[in-house]
Design an enzyme around this catalytic site. Structure first.
Site, short mmCIF file in Angstrom:
data_model
loop_
_atom_site.label_atom_id
_atom_site.label_comp_id
_atom_site.label_asym_id
_atom_site.label_seq_id
_atom_site.Cartn_x
_atom_site.Cartn_y
_atom_site.Cartn_z
N SER A 55 0.88 -1.13 -0.07
CA SER A 55 -0.15 0.06 -0.05
C SER A 55 0.89 1.11 -0.01
CB SER A 55 -0.94 -0.19 1.42
OG SER A 55 -2.02 1.04 1.18
N ASP A 80 9.83 5.01 -10.37
CA ASP A 80 9.55 5.57 -11.51
C ASP A 80 10.40 6.85 -12.02
OD1 ASP A 80 7.90 3.38 -12.23
OD2 ASP A 80 6.25 4.43 -12.12
N LYS A 99 -0.50 -4.23 -3.32
CA LYS A 99 -1.94 -3.55 -2.98
C LYS A 99 -2.23 -2.33 -3.59
CE LYS A 99 -4.82 -1.95 0.89
NZ LYS A 99 -4.83 -0.57 0.38
#
Length: 436
Positions: free
Chosen positions: A292, A303, A317
């Protein structure tokens, strides 16, 4: 009298649906919804009048609500007033308890991680220990909320828990409840390498990360040349704190986006200008227990090419839950899945997890295991888990590509951390050479 109570409940439910429909301006036929609510009232009435023993009306209503939410996905749930208060405590303040993160795996309450300097850690409790009884009463099959309720209590009160540990017979451990500060950040310097661990995301986590960096700089005696950010076995927490922590290490740009049922509700969250480490290299440690909010941080830093990820593929999740108090919290609250989150590159990691740049297991794994996290139940394994919108599944691990501890690796030494330190040293040396 009881039939009148049920009639009142049914009338209230029907009225609530009618109000909701009118408020939304929806024109479709809701006759089936009203018929189902009448059926619900009929069943309640029949149970109350004919069941073999006396029943508790409030418990049946609560069980019906819980069942309705559980049928949606593994993370939507109803919190009664006591459970809602416990939820609020875990995101702020402190409590009387034992000091450990727990989850439910295969009907067992399982320790995710003992919290530093708490009764649980001092008693030698370990990750993956199963708690099978509290004060002699079995909690096998109990919910996490129920287990937590039993283990929390007044500071100074003793409690005996029964532990099932792999390779050992079950044994009792008696602990004394202590004040557990909800401190989710720990720091240290190992062999010249700054290290910061985040165990969860509560209301003060971003603040504590900034304090931790300042403490590390004071101990190091200079701006940090690099940092290991450890979010292994971090079950997540508050979205705004995941954004805040990521913001600490980024110089502007996107952190995460959330997309709800209505595409018009898409939100993008950006970091503010100013990288607290001024571009010093970062290695993020992740594993199958990183979930999460921890995945939001790891995914954004990966990224944005701000950090190198080391460890094992994360939990997976990728959904967002909203806490919705009912009657101001007097009737508890809903924890409802209201959206999905996406990394800056537009990736949904729901069910798939985040694959680290360098896959390293903390212990030896065999060819018949599909991942080093085979002992951990992953998001994709949970009944009713949302599917990834792209249709992707969790990639099977290439065992041959996973670095594992050598045969003579000392027991108790953290192999993943050791390799993360090697990776960070190399990055720091490269950056230093480029500056010369």
């Amino acid at each position: 009298m009881r039939i009148n109570v049920f009639a009142s409940i049914l009338a209230f439910a029907l009225g609530a649906v009618a109000i909701a429909v009118a408020a939304e301006g929806r024109q479709e036929d809701h006759s089936e919804t009203f018929r189902q609510l009448e059926l619900f009232g009929d069943v309640l009435s029949r149970i109350e009048s004919d069941y073999v023993t006396e029943t508790e009306q409030s418990e049946m209503i609560e069980a019906a609500i819980e069942g309705m939410l559980t049928s949606l996905d593994p993370h939507s749930a109803y919190h009664n007033p006591d459970s809602y208060e416990n939820l609020r405590v875990t995101t702020r303040g402190e409590y009387g308890g034992l000091g450990m993160e727990v989850t439910k795996r295969d009907e067992f309450i399982t320790i995710v991680s003992p919290i530093s300097d708490t009764p649980a850690e001092r008693a030698g409790l370990r990750t993956n220990d199963r708690i099978i009884a509290v004060d002699g009463d079995s909690i096998v099959g109990a919910t996490v909320d129920r287990a937590v309720e039993l283990m929390r209590g007044a500071v100074g009160d003793p409690i005996t828990i029964t532990i099932a540990r792999a390779g050992e017979d079950p044994f009792d451990v008696t602990l004394v409840r202590d004040t557990i500060p909800l401190r989710t950040v720990a720091t240290r310097i190992d062999d010249g390498i700054p290290y910061l661990r985040i165990a969860g995301f509560n209301e003060r986590t971003t603040e504590m990360v900034l304090e931790g960096i300042a403490d590390l700089e004071e101990e190091y005696g200079a701006p940090l040349p690099g940092l290991i950010l450890d979010v292994r076995y971090n079950p997540g927490g508050l979205l705004d704190q995941a954004i805040g922590v990521t913001d600490v290490f980024l110089d502007g740009g996107e952190v995460v986006s959330t997309r709800n049922r209505d595409p018009r509700d898409t939100q993008r969250y950006n970091a503010r200008p100013g990288d607290r480490l001024n571009g010093a290299p970062i290695v993020v440690l992740v594993n199958e227990g990183s979930a999460s909010a921890a995945e939001i941080v790891a995914g954004a830093l990966q990224d944005r090419e701000r950090a190198e990820l080391v460890g094992m593929t994360s939990f997976g999740k990728g959904s967002v839950q909203t806490i919705i108090p009912l009657r101001g919290g007097r009737d508890g609250a809903l924890r409802l899945t209201t959206g999905r989150y996406y990394t800056p590159a537009g990736r949904s990691i729901q069910g798939t997890g985040i694959v680290p740049d360098l896959q390293i297991s903390s212990f030896p794994i065999s060819e018949d295991e599909d991942s080093a996290g085979s002992q951990v139940r992953l998001e994709a394994d949970l009944p009713g888990a949302l599917e990834n919108e792209s249709g992707e599944g969790r990639a099977e691990a290439d065992i041959a590509a996973i670095e594992q501890p050598p045969a003579d690796w000392p027991e108790g030494e953290d192999f993943q951390l050791s390799r993360a330190q090697d990776v960070l040293r190399s990055s720091m040396e490269s950056q230093q050479a480029a500056l010369q």
